[in-house]
Design an enzyme around this catalytic site. Structure first.
Site, PDB file in Angstrom:
ATOM      1  N   LYS A 217     -29.669 -40.437 -22.287  1.00  0.00           N
ATOM      2  CA  LYS A 217     -28.952 -41.003 -23.445  1.00  0.00           C
ATOM      3  C   LYS A 217     -28.223 -42.290 -23.087  1.00  0.00           C
ATOM      4  CE  LYS A 217     -26.110 -37.629 -24.265  1.00  0.00           C
ATOM      5  NZ  LYS A 217     -26.475 -36.521 -23.377  1.00  0.00           N
TER       6      LYS A 217
ATOM      7  N   ARG B 132     -19.953 -33.596 -29.880  1.00  0.00           N
ATOM      8  CA  ARG B 132     -20.671 -32.573 -29.125  1.00  0.00           C
ATOM      9  C   ARG B 132     -20.407 -31.175 -29.657  1.00  0.00           C
ATOM     10  NH1 ARG B 132     -21.100 -35.718 -24.100  1.00  0.00           N
ATOM     11  NH2 ARG B 132     -22.388 -34.643 -22.590  1.00  0.00           N
TER      12      ARG B 132
ATOM     13  N   ARG C 227     -30.446 -37.549  -9.724  1.00  0.00           N
ATOM     14  CA  ARG C 227     -29.352 -38.453 -10.092  1.00  0.00           C
ATOM     15  C   ARG C 227     -28.080 -38.104  -9.316  1.00  0.00           C
ATOM     16  NH1 ARG C 227     -27.351 -38.759 -16.294  1.00  0.00           N
ATOM     17  NH2 ARG C 227     -26.251 -36.860 -15.741  1.00  0.00           N
TER      18      ARG C 227
ATOM     19  N   ARG D  80     -22.248 -37.571  -8.562  1.00  0.00           N
ATOM     20  CA  ARG D  80     -21.359 -37.030  -9.590  1.00  0.00           C
ATOM     21  C   ARG D  80     -21.032 -35.583  -9.270  1.00  0.00           C
ATOM     22  NH1 ARG D  80     -23.313 -38.628 -15.650  1.00  0.00           N
ATOM     23  NH2 ARG D  80     -22.583 -36.503 -15.978  1.00  0.00           N
TER      24      ARG D  80
ATOM     25  N   ARG E 262     -24.109 -26.631 -17.877  1.00  0.00           N
ATOM     26  CA  ARG E 262     -24.028 -27.690 -18.894  1.00  0.00           C
ATOM     27  C   ARG E 262     -25.158 -27.562 -19.913  1.00  0.00           C
ATOM     28  NH1 ARG E 262     -24.044 -32.875 -15.494  1.00  0.00           N
ATOM     29  NH2 ARG E 262     -23.823 -33.976 -17.448  1.00  0.00           N
TER      30      ARG E 262
HETATM   31  P1  ADP Z   1     -24.419 -36.256 -19.848  1.00  0.00           P
HETATM   32  O1  ADP Z   1     -25.013 -37.340 -20.686  1.00  0.00           O
HETATM   33  O2  ADP Z   1     -25.065 -36.141 -18.498  1.00  0.00           O
HETATM   34  O3  ADP Z   1     -24.300 -34.953 -20.558  1.00  0.00           O
HETATM   35  P2  ADP Z   1     -21.812 -37.453 -20.269  1.00  0.00           P
HETATM   36  O4  ADP Z   1     -21.518 -38.646 -19.458  1.00  0.00           O
HETATM   37  O5  ADP Z   1     -22.146 -37.685 -21.699  1.00  0.00           O
HETATM   38  O6  ADP Z   1     -22.936 -36.638 -19.504  1.00  0.00           O
HETATM   39  O7  ADP Z   1     -20.559 -36.441 -20.218  1.00  0.00           O
HETATM   40  C1  ADP Z   1     -20.074 -35.938 -19.011  1.00  0.00           C
HETATM   41  C2  ADP Z   1     -19.057 -34.830 -19.262  1.00  0.00           C
HETATM   42  O8  ADP Z   1     -17.926 -35.349 -19.979  1.00  0.00           O
HETATM   43  C3  ADP Z   1     -19.550 -33.667 -20.116  1.00  0.00           C
HETATM   44  O9  ADP Z   1     -20.268 -32.718 -19.378  1.00  0.00           O
HETATM   45  C4  ADP Z   1     -18.228 -33.112 -20.655  1.00  0.00           C
HETATM   46  O10 ADP Z   1     -17.558 -32.360 -19.660  1.00  0.00           O
HETATM   47  C5  ADP Z   1     -17.414 -34.378 -20.892  1.00  0.00           C
HETATM   48  N1  ADP Z   1     -17.602 -34.859 -22.277  1.00  0.00           N
HETATM   49  C6  ADP Z   1     -18.237 -36.008 -22.642  1.00  0.00           C
HETATM   50  N2  ADP Z   1     -18.244 -36.140 -23.975  1.00  0.00           N
HETATM   51  C7  ADP Z   1     -17.605 -35.044 -24.480  1.00  0.00           C
HETATM   52  C8  ADP Z   1     -17.320 -34.573 -25.783  1.00  0.00           C
HETATM   53  N3  ADP Z   1     -17.704 -35.258 -26.875  1.00  0.00           N
HETATM   54  N4  ADP Z   1     -16.644 -33.410 -25.902  1.00  0.00           N
HETATM   55  C9  ADP Z   1     -16.259 -32.714 -24.840  1.00  0.00           C
HETATM   56  N5  ADP Z   1     -16.515 -33.075 -23.574  1.00  0.00           N
HETATM   57  C10 ADP Z   1     -17.180 -34.230 -23.385  1.00  0.00           C
END
Ligand code: ADP
Length: 204
Positions: free
Chosen positions: A29, A104, A141, A147, A158
């Site tokens: 994404k 989310r 990754r 990370r 996740r």
């Molecule tokens: P990925 O695209 O790999 O899922 P992100 O960079 O979008 O990872 O998000 C990393 C982490 O940040 C998520 O696993 C969550 O813990 C937190 N996070 C990001 N966006 C949200 C959201 N909208 N609500 C709750 N937690 C979030």
């Protein structure tokens, strides 16, 4: 506050494009969001990046969310919604934006609907992708980016959280008539081309 942003844009008859990109963890994404946003000249708002930057800088927010994110859980809705509300109020969002990683949860989706109004999003791009190969991609990754939320157990967690809390949002946006599903399998370039073509077809 958001209503007035909207009105300003409409009064000026300027084109605004408000997009959301969705997909399971590791679907690419972030990469695709950056490409689309630069093509359309709009900012990307990535909640994951905002959180990571706060963690790196050691801010109060970063200290609050670090453990939650490292465990692969979602940051509480109230915190996340407040951050997005603040970010959307910044001037560079007045002519559009691409949301990546927010909303989310259904609670966050309702909050966003309230921030933007009923016709708030022009399109929700959904990357449709097989889940199993994603785990392998994320492990790779993890090696490159180091990370802490990218070890195998956390990655699986996740995925589960995504399936339970986030997948239901797809129906929410399908019902609203804004969901655009795009095949997320293939190379980065192939997926970018599909996304841009889908936006064209959707007249965004
Ligand atoms: P990925 O695209 O790999 O899922 P992100 O960079 O979008 O990872 O998000 C990393 C982490 O940040 C998520 O696993 C969550 O813990 C937190 N996070 C990001 N966006 C949200 C959201 N909208 N609500 C709750 N937690 C979030």
């Amino acid at each position: 506050m958001f209503v007035s942003l909207r009105r300003t844009a409409n009064e000026n008859k300027e084109t605004t494009v408000r997009l959301l990109i969705m997909g399971p963890p590791g679907a690419g994404k972030g990469t695709q969001a950056a490409r689309i946003a630069s093509r359309l000249g709009i900012p990307t708002i990535s909640t994951g990046e905002i959180f990571r930057s706060n963690i790196t800088r050691g801010t109060a927010l970063g200290r609050e969310v670090k453990r939650i994110i490292d465990a692969g859980d979602y940051v509480p809705d109230a915190i996340t919604e407040a951050i997005v509300a603040e970010r959307l109020a910044e001037p560079d969002c007045a002519h559009g934006f691409l949301l990546d990683g927010f909303p989310r949860t259904l609670h966050q989706a309702d909050a966003l609907d309230r921030m933007l109004g009923v016709t708030g999003l022009d399109a929700v791009l959904s990357l449709v992708i097989d889940l199993e190969p994603l785990v392998a991609r994320m492990l790779l990754r993890a090696k490159i980016e180091n990370r802490p939320d990218d070890n195998e157990a956390t990655i699986r967690h996740r995925m589960d959280v995504y399936t339970q809390a986030t997948e239901p949002l797809l129906s929410h946006y399908r019902d609203a008539g804004v969901l655009v599903e795009v095949d997320g399998n293939g190379s980065i370039d192939e997926v970018s081309e599909r996304l841009l073509a889908a936006l064209d077809t959707a007249k965004v």
